[in-house]
Design an enzyme around this catalytic site. Sequence first.
Site, PDB file in Angstrom:
ATOM      1  N   THR A  68      44.867  22.020   7.812  1.00 46.82           N
ATOM      2  CA  THR A  68      46.163  22.706   7.785  1.00 46.82           C
ATOM      3  C   THR A  68      46.954  22.152   6.607  1.00 46.82           C
ATOM      4  O   THR A  68      47.316  20.968   6.602  1.00 46.82           O
ATOM      5  CB  THR A  68      46.948  22.454   9.090  1.00 46.82           C
ATOM      6  N   LEU A 106      40.282  18.089   6.517  1.00 46.58           N
ATOM      7  CA  LEU A 106      40.969  16.862   6.081  1.00 46.58           C
ATOM      8  C   LEU A 106      42.399  16.839   6.593  1.00 46.58           C
ATOM      9  O   LEU A 106      42.938  17.865   7.005  1.00 46.58           O
ATOM     10  CB  LEU A 106      40.934  16.820   4.544  1.00 46.58           C
ATOM     11  N   PRO A 107      43.062  15.662   6.561  1.00 50.16           N
ATOM     12  CA  PRO A 107      44.401  15.572   7.160  1.00 50.16           C
ATOM     13  C   PRO A 107      45.447  16.488   6.510  1.00 50.16           C
ATOM     14  O   PRO A 107      46.171  17.183   7.213  1.00 50.16           O
ATOM     15  CB  PRO A 107      44.779  14.098   6.976  1.00 50.16           C
ATOM     16  N   LYS A 116      48.985  30.268   9.977  1.00 54.27           N
ATOM     17  CA  LYS A 116      49.044  29.004  10.736  1.00 54.27           C
ATOM     18  C   LYS A 116      50.464  28.417  10.710  1.00 54.27           C
ATOM     19  O   LYS A 116      50.999  27.980  11.733  1.00 54.27           O
ATOM     20  CB  LYS A 116      48.029  28.025  10.119  1.00 54.27           C
ATOM     21  N   LYS A 118      54.502  17.455  10.882  1.00 53.38           N
ATOM     22  CA  LYS A 118      53.839  17.809   9.614  1.00 53.38           C
ATOM     23  C   LYS A 118      53.850  19.329   9.404  1.00 53.38           C
ATOM     24  O   LYS A 118      54.200  19.817   8.329  1.00 53.38           O
ATOM     25  CB  LYS A 118      52.389  17.300   9.651  1.00 53.38           C
TER      26      LYS A 118
END
Length: 296
Positions: free
Chosen positions: A96, A65-66, A171, A246
């Site tokens: 992420t 998902l975003p 990440k 982001k």
Amino acid sequence: MHIGFIGLGNMGGPMARNLLKAGHRLSVYDLSTTALAGLLEAGAQQSESPAAIAQSGVDLIITMLPAGAQVRQVYLDNDGLLAHVPPGVLLIDSSTIDPMTAREVAAAAARQGNPMLDAPVSGGTAGAAAGTLTFMVGGSEADFHQAEPILAAMGTNIVHCGDSGNGQVAKVANNLLLGISMIGVAEAMSLGVALGMDANVLAGVINASSGRCWSSEIYNPFPDVVENSPASRGYSGGFGSDLMLKDLGLASEAAKQVRQPVILGALAQQLYQAFSLQGNGALDFSAIIKLYRQEH
Ligand code: NAD
């Protein structure tokens, strides 16, 4: 294996296709009918909601998902996964998101008997299509070993990073460095060229010297230095500047929680924010070099 897959966008779509290719049965859900259509054509079964996926007899559920808000919604809402999934079903979130949200959702899953892994990826849409993603996985060793053969259908480098949330930590740390190093390479390349050097000769020197890094060698932001790089095709495709923004935001939020300074990260975040405000958010993140060069 019967796998539930939620979030079939630029990354999730090709990842789900690779699971089908590996012979798994897939039940899929996405808010977007366009995203769903491709997977149904490839042989997946449509589910009407996260709750329906949870109740469809799946052995395992993957989400892509975003951002954290959608992960919370899909897992924690009243009609979400956790309210309906039988105990024992393994949950894997590959989105992420910030490590704190990942840990919070995994703890909620554990309270009702569902093991959960955070497993964000690197490798971009090309890696997702080719099945060569890197998975950075947080969670227990036993759950990691259960997930490994499934993740191997979508990636070639699957790394156990430690306990819950540590996949997201890896990440966030990697992309913090990537954002900073890309700006560093953009600055150095622009300076060298402004002082009269040929861009290809300069890149060659850097890549044979101590300034060498992934951003200079594989993904150089100067046009026509690396064949087929986003810089050599007008900064189209690749990893969008808004996605980098982001991820730098996730790094700075996570840093705040542990009072850890991210001085260059904060500067990089501001530069990407200004760049995005100028309407460049959809360009590949190497386009940040435009801040240093006159348009030709
Ligand atoms: P995307 O926007 O293309 O896909 C997200 C999908 O999720 C969309 O199809 C959307 O309709 C669906 N969705 C959103 N909310 C939903 C909900 N509540 N229920 C069901 N479906 C919902 O994004 P993407 O590029 O596939 O990225 C997914 C994640 O992977 C992000 O966290 C991103 O940061 C990360 N990532 C992306 C890349 C890349 O190069 N695109 C690389 C590495 C990691």
